[in-house]
Design a protein around this motif. Structure first.
Motif, PDB file in Angstrom:
ATOM      1  N   UNK A 136       0.625  -0.997   0.024  1.00  0.00           N
ATOM      2  CA  UNK A 136      -0.221   0.043  -0.270  1.00  0.00           C
ATOM      3  C   UNK A 136       0.919   1.252  -0.018  1.00  0.00           C
ATOM      4  N   UNK A 137       0.604   2.073  -0.810  1.00  0.00           N
ATOM      5  CA  UNK A 137       1.424   3.609  -1.266  1.00  0.00           C
ATOM      6  C   UNK A 137       0.362   4.247  -1.029  1.00  0.00           C
TER       7      UNK A 137
ATOM      8  N   UNK B 109      11.502  -3.699  -4.922  1.00  0.00           N
ATOM      9  CA  UNK B 109      10.800  -2.602  -4.890  1.00  0.00           C
ATOM     10  C   UNK B 109      11.580  -1.456  -3.666  1.00  0.00           C
ATOM     11  N   UNK B 110      11.414  -0.863  -3.665  1.00  0.00           N
ATOM     12  CA  UNK B 110      11.419  -0.055  -2.553  1.00  0.00           C
ATOM     13  C   UNK B 110      11.493   1.068  -2.015  1.00  0.00           C
ATOM     14  N   UNK B 111      10.714   1.381  -1.729  1.00  0.00           N
ATOM     15  CA  UNK B 111       9.242   2.418  -1.527  1.00  0.00           C
ATOM     16  C   UNK B 111       9.987   3.496   0.002  1.00  0.00           C
TER      17      UNK B 111
ATOM     18  N   UNK C 251      15.608  -3.910  -9.282  1.00  0.00           N
ATOM     19  CA  UNK C 251      15.715  -2.840  -8.194  1.00  0.00           C
ATOM     20  C   UNK C 251      15.017  -2.080  -8.870  1.00  0.00           C
ATOM     21  N   UNK C 252      13.973  -0.887  -8.366  1.00  0.00           N
ATOM     22  CA  UNK C 252      13.661   0.217  -8.045  1.00  0.00           C
ATOM     23  C   UNK C 252      13.475   0.911  -7.049  1.00  0.00           C
ATOM     24  N   UNK C 253      13.957   1.657  -6.861  1.00  0.00           N
ATOM     25  CA  UNK C 253      13.780   2.782  -5.702  1.00  0.00           C
ATOM     26  C   UNK C 253      12.334   4.463  -5.953  1.00  0.00           C
ATOM     27  N   UNK C 254      12.407   4.171  -5.178  1.00  0.00           N
ATOM     28  CA  UNK C 254      10.462   4.838  -5.706  1.00  0.00           C
ATOM     29  C   UNK C 254      10.508   5.869  -3.990  1.00  0.00           C
TER      30      UNK C 254
END
Lengths: 264, 129
Positions: free
Chosen positions: A108-109, B78-80, B105-108
């Motif tokens: 969830x974002x 994926x790193x948020x 990898x994705x960083x947001x």
């Protein structure tokens, strides 16, 4: 179907509406686009978060039904909201009315903006369809309803090998950033990079299954990105999600796009 | 491990992660976004990105180990995070935990996660078996 839920019996996990992880034999897997509370005429459903969540779930249900699936077949959900308080007070209950006891893996974002500033929620799903891929095309792309967008609402992968591509940004092989401050050049570079990765993996743009586009400004992206994107996919689009966020790994990056594709 | 690493000459990652991974067999595992919960469901490391990042990757590993796998089975993460200033600390924790190349990898950087105290969330896709 041979879905396995991971750590499902843990009492702490049981209190949550989702599973820590879910594994499946990926014989047939459905990826949906991010779906929002738009009505058939393209307007945003009136009535705030509850109405938008119900509408988004209703549309997802139609996409699942088209593939012969239901919410209990969902293995992963990604929920994007722009108003977290509204989601807690009315969105969760509206979602639960559709999902019932189904517990997919979940993320969830809270994001800055969805495709339209009036949108409060967007949900995308991955579902396990089971069954044999034999005799079926690698990809089945479809829409459950008419829409003007450059994407398919659902893409089924029949027995292919899934390709997970890292989020692509406008970097050159030497590490420098292409098109600093230039949306058009960054869009071109990102799709060039995606093209290189797809080719190296034995795939074409038409074999893209799901795309997530993260941008610092949807307004700027709309002016420069879609033409580059259309030239790349040549009409054979994946399911997709577009989200406006606060930042990426380097301050120069304006857009990051990640793609899941499939190879026979 | 039943996956291939895709490394095109014309496009390079911006850090120590794989450009793409292709599943070649096994079971597909989708892992929920992991946050800094301890085993009892309490948030650890309020206001401390280093503590939260370590807890998140421990939790990710715990889920993988429950399937008989480990971090090496990850296809993509994926790193948020909620503040770009937290990224160097996250990168340091990732380096110490992965001890080699990361998966794709994705960083947001997002506005918030699903609790105001969460500073980081990491989701993963893996291949097991």
């Amino acid at each position: 179907m041979d879905r396995q839920n991971v750590l499902a019996e843990n009492p702490v996990e049981q209190g949550r509406g989702f599973m820590p992880a879910v594994s499946v034999n990926p014989s047939r897997v459905l990826f949906t686009a991010g779906l929002t509370g738009r009505t058939p005429d393209g307007a945003v459903a009136a009535g705030g978060m509850a109405a938008q969540t119900s509408r988004a779930c209703e549309r997802l249900q139609a996409i699942l039904t088209h593939a012969g699936a239901s919410f209990s077949d969902v293995i992963k959900q990604l929920v994007y909201v722009t108003d977290f308080d509204a989601y807690n007070t009315s969105g969760r209950a509206a979602r639960a009315a559709f999902f019932g006891a189904a517990r997919p893996a979940s993320t969830g974002l809270v994001v800055r903006q969805l495709a339209d500033p009036a949108l409060l929620i967007e949900v995308e799903l991955v579902a396990d369809l089971g069954g044999s891929p034999q005799g079926k095309p690698l990809l089945e792309k479809y829409n459950a309803e008419n829409h003007p967008g450059d994407f398919y609402q659902g893409v089924i992968v029949n027995g292919g090998r899934l390709l997970y591509i890292a989020g692509q940004v406008a970097n050159n092989p030497d590490g420098s950033v292409a098109g600093v401050g230039d949306w058009r050049r960054q869009a071109e570079k990102v799709y060039e990079n995606i093209g290189h990765v797809l080719r190296a993996a034995g795939a074409t743009p038409a074999q893209a299954v799901k795309e997530t586009t993260w941008v610092l400004s949807i307004e700027s992206w709309r002016q420069h990105g879609p033409a580059v994107r259309r030239a790349f996919y040549q009409g054979d689009f994946p399911a997709s999600t577009l989200v406006e966020i606060q930042g990426l790994a380097r301050p120069e990056f304006l857009v990051e796009i990640e793609v899941i594709a499939a190879v026979a | 491990m039943p996956y291939s690493t895709i490394a095109p000459a014309e496009a390079k990652p911006v850090a120590n992660y794989k450009m793409a991974t292709r599943m070649e067999g096994g079971r597909l595992l989708y892992i929920s976004g992991q946050v800094a919960w301890d085993a009892d469901g309490n948030i650890v490391g309020k206001g401390d990105i280093g503590v939260q990042a370590r807890q998140v990757f421990q939790n990710l590993r715990r889920v993988l180990q429950a399937t008989g796998g480990d971090l090496s089975h990850l296809l993509k993460i994926t790193t948020y995070i909620t503040k770009i200033e937290d990224f160097p600390a996250v990168a340091e924790v990732r380096r110490s935990i992965f001890q080699g190349e990361l998966p794709a990898s994705t960083l947001i950087v997002v506005k918030n996660l699903f609790h105001p105290d969460f500073l980081i969330e990491v989701e993963g896709v893996a291949v097991i078996g």
